[in-house]
Design an enzyme around this catalytic site. Structure first.
Site, PDB file in Angstrom:
ATOM      1  N   GLY A 112      57.857 106.164  24.196  1.00 33.91           N
ATOM      2  CA  GLY A 112      58.825 105.602  25.124  1.00 33.91           C
ATOM      3  C   GLY A 112      58.968 106.438  26.385  1.00 33.91           C
ATOM      4  O   GLY A 112      60.019 106.502  26.995  1.00 33.91           O
ATOM      5  N   ASP A 141      54.253  99.748  31.853  1.00 28.86           N
ATOM      6  CA  ASP A 141      55.385 100.618  32.179  1.00 28.86           C
ATOM      7  C   ASP A 141      55.943 100.339  33.572  1.00 28.86           C
ATOM      8  O   ASP A 141      57.119 100.570  33.830  1.00 28.86           O
ATOM      9  CB  ASP A 141      54.984 102.095  32.061  1.00 28.86           C
ATOM     10  N   ASP A 188      45.055 115.417  24.451  1.00 30.77           N
ATOM     11  CA  ASP A 188      43.902 114.514  24.553  1.00 30.77           C
ATOM     12  C   ASP A 188      42.920 115.064  25.579  1.00 30.77           C
ATOM     13  O   ASP A 188      43.339 115.562  26.630  1.00 30.77           O
ATOM     14  CB  ASP A 188      44.315 113.129  25.077  1.00 30.77           C
ATOM     15  N   CYS A 231      52.226  79.508  33.019  1.00 29.79           N
ATOM     16  CA  CYS A 231      50.810  79.647  33.359  1.00 29.79           C
ATOM     17  C   CYS A 231      49.955  78.822  32.389  1.00 29.79           C
ATOM     18  O   CYS A 231      49.875  77.613  32.513  1.00 29.79           O
ATOM     19  CB  CYS A 231      50.434  81.117  33.397  1.00 29.79           C
ATOM     20  N   PHE A 232      49.358  79.445  31.384  1.00 30.06           N
ATOM     21  CA  PHE A 232      48.585  78.694  30.398  1.00 30.06           C
ATOM     22  C   PHE A 232      49.476  77.645  29.727  1.00 30.06           C
ATOM     23  O   PHE A 232      49.025  76.548  29.380  1.00 30.06           O
ATOM     24  CB  PHE A 232      48.049  79.673  29.354  1.00 30.06           C
ATOM     25  N   GLU A 263      37.995  76.195  31.475  1.00 25.31           N
ATOM     26  CA  GLU A 263      38.003  77.471  30.760  1.00 25.31           C
ATOM     27  C   GLU A 263      37.370  77.335  29.364  1.00 25.31           C
ATOM     28  O   GLU A 263      36.854  78.300  28.815  1.00 25.31           O
ATOM     29  CB  GLU A 263      39.456  77.966  30.638  1.00 25.31           C
ATOM     30  N   HIS A 310      54.140  83.620  36.887  1.00 23.14           N
ATOM     31  CA  HIS A 310      54.825  84.373  35.821  1.00 23.14           C
ATOM     32  C   HIS A 310      56.221  84.806  36.262  1.00 23.14           C
ATOM     33  O   HIS A 310      56.393  85.934  36.735  1.00 23.14           O
ATOM     34  CB  HIS A 310      53.994  85.598  35.439  1.00 23.14           C
ATOM     35  N   GLU A 341      58.631  85.725  34.513  1.00 22.25           N
ATOM     36  CA  GLU A 341      59.181  86.828  33.703  1.00 22.25           C
ATOM     37  C   GLU A 341      58.987  88.180  34.370  1.00 22.25           C
ATOM     38  O   GLU A 341      59.722  89.127  34.107  1.00 22.25           O
ATOM     39  CB  GLU A 341      58.551  86.819  32.297  1.00 22.25           C
TER      40      GLU A 341
HETATM   41  N1  GLN Z   1      43.718  81.290  31.262  1.00 18.35           N
HETATM   42  C1  GLN Z   1      44.431  80.622  32.293  1.00 18.35           C
HETATM   43  C2  GLN Z   1      43.812  80.861  33.655  1.00 18.35           C
HETATM   44  O1  GLN Z   1      43.093  81.812  33.837  1.00 18.35           O
HETATM   45  C3  GLN Z   1      45.899  81.016  32.300  1.00 18.35           C
HETATM   46  C4  GLN Z   1      46.133  82.465  32.594  1.00 18.35           C
HETATM   47  C5  GLN Z   1      47.535  82.901  32.280  1.00 18.35           C
HETATM   48  O2  GLN Z   1      48.216  82.264  31.487  1.00 18.35           O
HETATM   49  N2  GLN Z   1      47.981  83.994  32.858  1.00 18.35           N
HETATM   50  O3  GLN Z   1      44.071  80.127  34.567  1.00 18.35           O
END
Ligand code: GLN
Length: 544
Positions: free
Chosen positions: A16, A71, A146, A382-383, A406, A516, A518
């Site tokens: 952490g 991080d 390491d 996204c996906f 894809e 994204h 998030e």
């Molecule tokens: N695999 C999909 C693409 O490349 C979605 C990528 C993702 O969800 N970040 O468009």
């Protein structure tokens, strides 16, 4: 004057350190200082972009399009500062730069060596931050001892020497393991780890000791004595209930006070921690509880969904609700016979996060279908958007073989590879023949929201900017047909070519986004989509 704080880790990995760095950043910020956080990663990948999520957890994407260590997500969530490309480097990147220079002849005939050429390159990464903040916190990835960390340790040793004690401080994070047979927390690994650090010429002045229970005063004193550290600078870092309690806990143990003391700063103001107190209060006293299914294929390493998990927590904080995440492994539902229903029955909402590759895709498509038909809140990221589009194409407009490029050549490509698109004034190009690394649409891109749409209402704005990380795009050619069936393209790239957001107008909450969200959510500034999604889940809970 910029002061540098180096954070190393010893004894074991996964201590952490990232959170500790982020929390210290938040504490210094709460005292009115400007902070900047960055990370040095000792692996040979140029960036984590090509690593499997199982290897390295989530890849965190910055506004300026860098694929970085997760991080950096903690840093952003704790300080609110947007990270950038130059806040993360790796051995791979450092060597790439050094070798490019060598080929250009920049070293003027010298024998190129780890010391000084590699160490100089690392130092210049650090030095470039001078002047950008009151405190620059530099986290060193890996564990002291390491082989691969050595050039980084040597560089920060040199840097610390050049700066002097008034401007450079070393903090070492260690672990005191509890041995049940002895009924004791053990200090020996910490002693050895500090010895290891001293052997490369670094003397930590603060120790942060992770432990799963109270550490006796005696033990702390023993560590101080053996490790040559002031008593009050051996600081317990005990496990806490929520990561957002870490700044409060570290402050209570005196971390920020000791950091300032180590630099000889006497006039610091007391920190204002009220926002952290409020967040923790809300997390500990939820008024309701919801269960959200996350249907993905990296479910046995939840670090792969780090920012997502946190964004859901933030959505919960905003709604005074506890969010339980039920991870559903999508690969189990790819075969035609296996139905996902028994896994999703009774959950209050379904989220299909980002993902790559065909494996698990059918399971996600089934999840989108289940959510559409049963009118359960659905959030596709996204996906998760792409699979919702495939689902709608297959089952509502009759394109039975709808799929994504894809997954190969077969079928009708509703999701496809865009070979070029516009970013700013420059045209960027991607082709199927490009290297895998760095060929995605990455970083912040703007989108325009359709007025009157659900997302426009949620964002309270007509234009947004969000972070992307994907190679494929929803094919705009199917827009009209899908819209006739209630699948609305409510967010588009400013030039109108790339679908950014889709939502159903015949459903209480069904939204898919190509980006994204998030990545930008913070505990004290939760992302509006997550706030709204958790709210929809709570409302769903009232129905069942
Ligand atoms: N695999 C999909 C693409 O490349 C979605 C990528 C993702 O969800 N970040 O468009």
């Amino acid at each position: 004057m910029t002061r540098f704080i180096f954070i190393t880790g010893g004894v074991v990995s996964s201590l952490g350190k990232g959170l500790a760095s982020a929390a210290l950043g938040a504490l210094l910020q709460a005292r009115g200082y400007k902070v900047r956080l960055c990370k040095l990663d000792p692996y040979l990948n140029v960036d984590p972009g090509t690593m499997s999520p199982f290897q390295h957890g989530e890849v965190f994407v910055t506004d300026d399009g860098a694929e970085t260590d997760l991080d950096l997500g903690h840093y952003e969530r704790f300080t609110g500062n947007s990270a950038c490309k130059n806040d993360n480097t790796t051995t791979g990147r450092i060597y790439t730069n050094v070798l490019a220079r060598e080929r250009r002849g920049d070293y003027l005939g010298a024998t190129v060596q780890v010391i000084p050429h590699v160490t100089d390159e690392i130092k210049s990464f650090i030095r470039e931050k001078d002047g950008s903040a009151d405190f620059v916190l530099v986290e060193i990835g890996g564990t002291v001892g390491d082989i691969e960390s050595l050039p980084f340790l040597e560089s920060i040793r040199q840097f610390g020497n050049e700066m002097g004690r008034a401007r450079a401080l070393f903090i070492h994070v260690t672990l005191l393991p509890y041995i049940p047979a002895a009924g004791e927390l053990k200090t020996k690994p910490t002693q050895h780890s500090v010895k290891e650090l001293m052997a490369v010429g670094i003397r930590p002045r603060i120790l942060l000791c992770r432990a799963d229970r109270q550490i006796d005063k005696e033990e702390l004193r023993k560590i101080a004595l053996f490790c040559n550290i002031d008593d009050e600078k051996v600081i317990p870092a005990l496990d806490v209930k929520t990561i957002y309690e870490v700044p409060l806990s570290y402050h209570k143990e005196g971390l920020d006070t000791q950091v300032l003391d180590a630099f000889g700063i006497k006039d610091a103001k007391a920190p204002d921690l009220s926002k952290w107190e409020e967040i923790v209060r809300r997390i500990k006293n939820p008024e309701s509880e919801v269960t959200i299914a996350v249907v993905g294929k990296y479910t046995n390493l939840t670090d792969s969904y780090k920012s997502l998990n946190e964004a859901l927590v933030h959505g919960g904080i905003a709604n005074n609700a506890k969010v339980n995440i039920k991870f559903v492994e999508s690969t189990l539902f790819d075969s035609a016979e296996k139905d996902i229903v028994h896994q999703l029955d009774g959950v209050h909402a379904i989220l299909v996060p980002g993902g790559f590759g065909e494996r698990g895709a059918e399971g996600k498509i089934k999840a989108a279908k289940f959510a559409r038909e049963r009118k359960i809140p659905y959030f596709g990221i996204c996906f998760g958007l792409q699979m919702a589009v495939v689902e709608a194409a297959r089952h509502t407009i009759g394109i039975k073989d709808a799929t994504s490029t894809e997954f190969g050549e077969k079928g009708t490509h509703i999701i496809g590879l865009m070979t070029e698109w516009v970013k700013g004034n420059a045209k960027e190009e991607r082709t199927a023949a490009n290297d895998m690394g760095g060929t995605m649409r990455l970083g912040a891109y703007p989108a325009l929201l359709r007025s009157g749409s659900k997302v426009a209402e949620i964002y309270g704005s007509a234009s947004i900017s969000e972070r992307h990380r994907h190679r494929y795009e929803v094919n705009v050619a199917y827009k009209e047909k899908l819209e006739e069936k209630g699948f609305i393209f409510s967010g588009m790239s400013p030039d109108g070519t790339l679908p950014e957001i889709c939502e159903r107008n015949d459903h209480p909450w069904f939204i898919g986004v190509q980006y994204h969200p998030e990545l930008k959510s913070k505990p004290f500034d939760p992302h509006p989509l997550f706030v709204s999604f958790v709210k929809a889940a709570i409302e769903q809970g009232r129905l069942v």
